[in-house]
Design an enzyme around this catalytic site. Structure first.
Site, PDB file in Angstrom:
ATOM      1  N   ASP A   8       0.687  -1.260   0.073  1.00 58.50           N
ATOM      2  CA  ASP A   8      -0.151   0.141  -0.040  1.00 58.50           C
ATOM      3  C   ASP A   8       0.863   1.175   0.072  1.00 58.50           C
ATOM      4  O   ASP A   8       2.093   1.170   0.448  1.00 58.50           O
ATOM      5  CB  ASP A   8      -0.777  -0.102   1.348  1.00 58.50           C
ATOM      6  N   SER A   9       0.109   2.375  -0.433  1.00 59.56           N
ATOM      7  CA  SER A   9       1.179   3.707  -0.073  1.00 59.56           C
ATOM      8  C   SER A   9       1.344   3.826   1.089  1.00 59.56           C
ATOM      9  O   SER A   9       2.448   4.745   1.261  1.00 59.56           O
ATOM     10  CB  SER A   9       0.212   4.697  -0.898  1.00 59.56           C
ATOM     11  N   CYS A  71      -3.721  -1.046  -2.137  1.00 59.02           N
ATOM     12  CA  CYS A  71      -3.988   0.300  -2.233  1.00 59.02           C
ATOM     13  C   CYS A  71      -4.878   0.548  -3.528  1.00 59.02           C
ATOM     14  O   CYS A  71      -4.569  -0.073  -4.857  1.00 59.02           O
ATOM     15  CB  CYS A  71      -2.590   1.010  -2.893  1.00 59.02           C
ATOM     16  N   GLU A 150      -6.504   9.402   8.796  1.00 60.04           N
ATOM     17  CA  GLU A 150      -5.067   9.509   9.249  1.00 60.04           C
ATOM     18  C   GLU A 150      -5.093  10.343  10.689  1.00 60.04           C
ATOM     19  O   GLU A 150      -4.360   9.706  11.559  1.00 60.04           O
ATOM     20  CB  GLU A 150      -4.154  10.063   8.497  1.00 60.04           C
ATOM     21  N   CYS A 184     -11.158   3.104  -1.340  1.00 63.94           N
ATOM     22  CA  CYS A 184     -10.152   3.563  -0.821  1.00 63.94           C
ATOM     23  C   CYS A 184      -9.813   2.805   0.563  1.00 63.94           C
ATOM     24  O   CYS A 184     -10.539   2.676   1.446  1.00 63.94           O
ATOM     25  CB  CYS A 184     -10.242   4.910  -0.632  1.00 63.94           C
ATOM     26  N   HIS A 186      -8.479   3.769   3.237  1.00 65.01           N
ATOM     27  CA  HIS A 186      -8.775   4.482   4.470  1.00 65.01           C
ATOM     28  C   HIS A 186     -10.515   4.705   4.831  1.00 65.01           C
ATOM     29  O   HIS A 186     -10.703   4.872   6.038  1.00 65.01           O
ATOM     30  CB  HIS A 186      -8.268   6.076   4.405  1.00 65.01           C
TER      31      HIS A 186
END
Ligand code: DGL
Length: 260
Positions: A8-9, A71, A150, A184, A186
């Site tokens: 993942d990023s 990702c 985040e 996504c 997140h």
């Protein structure tokens, strides 16, 4: 004993690793978060492809049997390049997410939310239309959801969270979607806030569908306790501070790797 590489990023792909650990308790996992180059969602397809290839090579060198591109942005733009470059099976999250949405929809009105890169690529729309040509697909980028998650700003009662979620989801609500793909890594953390804004809409998180797909490809576990390792391209401190929230269990250490 199978070893699954997960890429993942940054930290968000830990939500996919969590589903993999639950579905395949006997498999070792090794996670690489390209934290030095995060975010991918705002970058060009060429840049994301180049970054993804470098990170995948690091995992390949660690001896993985299968690579999961957790990702969504990398899955949307770099999957063909990764599949061409790597000798092992490479699983992305876009196709499993689209399949889960098509299975879940009642009226064929499907929304997809993701980063600007994911939505701009048209990958989800193409995957959904290939499976269900008559579906109404509403794809919408929600870039501020990543920093919110985040920061841990995910409480649906928080007025900032509610305001941002309401504003981004208004066009999907207006189209009366019945199913929404959280496209996504997140966004599952904002699930409660999204659900509060879209009552009655089925939320699809591709993590579980991906885990089921990987389970079908790998040999059954032996019962030995599995190991889970974490690699990051930036210093580990920031990753370690938030990783537990995404993985749902403590993450004690992460190794710094240089992918250049
Ligand atoms: N991992 C990215 C995705 O799922 C979100 C974070 C980023 O923009 O790098 O699209």
């Amino acid at each position: 004993m199978a070893r699954i590489g997960i890429f993942d990023s940054g930290v968000g792909g830990l939500t996919v690793q969590r589903a993999l650990i639950e579905a395949l308790p006997g498999a070792d996992t090794i996670y690489l978060g390209d934290t030095a180059r995060l975010p991918y969602g705002t970058k060009s397809a060429a840049t994301v492809t180049q970054y993804s290839l470098r990170s995948a090579r690091v995992l390949e060198a660690r001896g993985i049997d299968l690579l999961v591109v957790a990702c969504n942005t990398a899955s949307a733009v770099a999957l063909p390049a990764l599949r061409a470059a790597l000798p092992m099976p490479v699983i992305g999250v876009v196709e499993p997410g689209a399949r889960a949405a098509v299975k879940a929809t009642t009226g064929g009105r499907i929304g997809v939310i993701g980063t600007a890169g994911t939505i701009g690529s048209g990958a989800y729309t193409a995957a959904l239309r290939a499976l269900r040509p008559d579906a109404l697909v509403v794809a919408w980028a929600c870039p501020l959801f990543v920093p919110l998650a985040e920061e841990g700003w995910t409480d649906p009662a928080d007025e900032v969270v509610r305001g941002v979620v309401r504003r981004y989801l208004a066009p999907l609500k207006a189209e009366r979607i019945d199913t929404l793909v959280l496209g996504c890594t997140h966004y599952p953390l904002l699930r409660a806030a999204i659900a509060a804004e879209l009552p009655g809409v089925t939320l699809v998180d591709s993590a579980e569908t991906v885990a089921a797909e990987v389970k079908a490809l790998l040999p059954a576990s032996t019962g030995r306790a599995a190991t889970h390792r974490f690699l990051v391209t930036d210093t580990p401190e920031k990753f370690l501070a938030v990783a537990g929230r995404f993985l749902g269990r403590p993450v004690e250490s992460a190794e710094h790797v240089d992918v250049e």
